[in-house]
Scaffold this motif. Structure first.
Motif, PDB file in Angstrom:
ATOM      1  N   UNK A 255      -4.273  58.065 -78.587  1.00 51.63           N
ATOM      2  CA  UNK A 255      -3.085  57.282 -78.900  1.00 51.63           C
ATOM      3  C   UNK A 255      -1.828  58.088 -78.588  1.00 51.63           C
ATOM      4  N   UNK A 256      -1.855  59.371 -78.879  1.00 49.03           N
ATOM      5  CA  UNK A 256      -0.725  60.240 -78.543  1.00 49.03           C
ATOM      6  C   UNK A 256      -0.413  60.191 -77.057  1.00 49.03           C
ATOM      7  N   UNK A 257      -1.442  60.273 -76.232  1.00 51.67           N
ATOM      8  CA  UNK A 257      -1.254  60.252 -74.783  1.00 51.67           C
ATOM      9  C   UNK A 257      -0.724  58.885 -74.328  1.00 51.67           C
ATOM     10  N   UNK A 258      -1.269  57.816 -74.887  1.00 51.03           N
ATOM     11  CA  UNK A 258      -0.813  56.483 -74.504  1.00 51.03           C
ATOM     12  C   UNK A 258       0.655  56.264 -74.857  1.00 51.03           C
ATOM     13  N   UNK A 259       1.064  56.750 -76.023  1.00 52.53           N
ATOM     14  CA  UNK A 259       2.437  56.542 -76.465  1.00 52.53           C
ATOM     15  C   UNK A 259       3.418  57.498 -75.798  1.00 52.53           C
ATOM     16  N   UNK A 260       2.907  58.586 -75.229  1.00 51.16           N
ATOM     17  CA  UNK A 260       3.789  59.544 -74.584  1.00 51.16           C
ATOM     18  C   UNK A 260       4.484  60.469 -75.555  1.00 51.16           C
ATOM     19  N   UNK A 261       3.832  60.780 -76.671  1.00 51.21           N
ATOM     20  CA  UNK A 261       4.407  61.701 -77.644  1.00 51.21           C
ATOM     21  C   UNK A 261       4.109  63.142 -77.252  1.00 51.21           C
ATOM     22  N   UNK A 262       5.131  63.995 -77.317  1.00 51.00           N
ATOM     23  CA  UNK A 262       4.928  65.402 -77.002  1.00 51.00           C
ATOM     24  C   UNK A 262       4.138  66.097 -78.105  1.00 51.00           C
ATOM     25  N   UNK A 263       4.294  65.647 -79.335  1.00 53.31           N
ATOM     26  CA  UNK A 263       3.648  66.281 -80.482  1.00 53.31           C
ATOM     27  C   UNK A 263       2.709  65.309 -81.173  1.00 53.31           C
ATOM     28  N   UNK A 264       1.548  65.802 -81.550  1.00 57.07           N
ATOM     29  CA  UNK A 264       0.605  64.975 -82.302  1.00 57.07           C
ATOM     30  C   UNK A 264       1.175  64.604 -83.657  1.00 57.07           C
TER      31      UNK A 264
END
Length: 306
Positions: free
Chosen positions: A272-281
């Motif tokens: 989900x982090x990768x899909x949303x494009x978040x730099x930090x978990x």
């Protein structure tokens, strides 16, 4: 050292630094420049030039911001703004030393947006599936269906959606090439309903709205230019209102809904982090939540004394 800022040279140079060296979005550049202009005006009213700004001035400016009732998130952003500005000004010789290194931002209260239930999402999306598959029909309705289907299918930001070009859609792999914050590119998958909506739009609706000003933009406004974010937000609020019991949410709420439903369906947090494009978990953990019923179901299944 006092720098004359009446010409705007300092602001122009700082804006260029944000855009060109740091790859900041237009929204971030506007916000940071607004904060720096406020700081410089505050300091100038007290006879302090840019080159003489010190920690006491920074703290007094932030205290004034808080005194006027600004939210903690606003104060925290202003701390980030002046830290960025002071670091740049020190590097370029406008400041002898960086006075912002001892500033600390207040911890912001993170308020999560409302989230749609899966049944609410289904009803909202079904209300838009009225156009024939051959591409005929109302082009604006076809576009609006793409907006909502893609936002929910991918969880991308509204700015990322409006920034998509036709060539960013890979139908063979069912993925989008998305340019996110900091000009970071990522690949995001989408499902069959979103694919059908985009294909219908490209077969008919887009051609009906396209003009010489359209360029390669995937989504267009009624005058043929690239779709504006405000228009996309208006569309989302309007279509969500067709479900009377649904909370009034915009594109960010759809992003949050998509992430929440992924987690409830068993998706890994890092995916989900990768899909949303978040730099930090950590951002993803704050941004998403798992429903109480899901927690109770997992607890009942996994705990030996549930």
């Amino acid at each position: 050292m006092v720098v004359d800022v009446s010409s705007g040279d300092v602001f122009d140079d700082y804006a260029a630094f944000l855009r060109l060296e740091q790859g900041r979005s237009a929204h971030t550049v506007r916000a940071y420049l607004g904060d720096v202009r406020s700081l410089v005006s505050f300091a100038g009213a007290r006879g302090v030039g840019v080159g003489d700004i010190d920690l006491a001035v920074l703290r007094a400016w932030l205290a004034e911001t808080a005194r006027r009732g600004s939210a903690r998130t606003t104060v925290a952003r202003r701390v980030s703004s002046v830290k960025s500005f002071c670091a740049w000004a020190t590097r370029d010789g406008l400041l002898g030393t960086d006075p912002s290194t001892r500033l600390e931002a207040p911890k912001a209260h993170r308020v999560l947006p409302s989230v749609l239930g899966t049944d609410q999402v289904s009803d909202v999306l079904d209300s838009l599936r009225t156009d024939p598959s051959d591409g005929t029909g109302d082009p604006v309705a076809q576009r609006d269906r793409v907006i909502v289907e893609v936002l929910y299918a991918t969880g991308i930001r509204v700015g990322e959606l409006c920034g998509l070009d036709v060539g960013d859609v890979d139908f063979s792999r069912s993925v989008l090439r998305v340019l996110g914050k900091g000009n970071k590119e990522r690949t995001v998958p989408f499902g069959a309903p979103a694919r059908d909506a985009v294909q219908t739009w490209l077969r008919g609706g887009r051609g009906d709205l396209a003009t010489a000003a359209s360029g390669d933009a995937l989504l267009l406004g009624v005058r043929g230019r690239r779709l504006d974010q405000r228009a996309a937000r208006t569309v989302v609020h309007r279509v969500v209102a067709t479900r009377p019991d649904a909370p009034d949410i915009g594109p960010h709420g759809f992003r949050h809904s998509a992430a929440t439903h992924l987690l409830e369906g068993g998706a890994d947090l890092r995916v989900v982090q990768e899909l949303l494009g978040h730099a930090s978990l950590a951002t993803t953990q704050l941004y998403t939540h798992v429903g109480v019923e899901r927690l109770r179901a997992v607890h009942a299944q996994a705990h030996p004394r549930a």
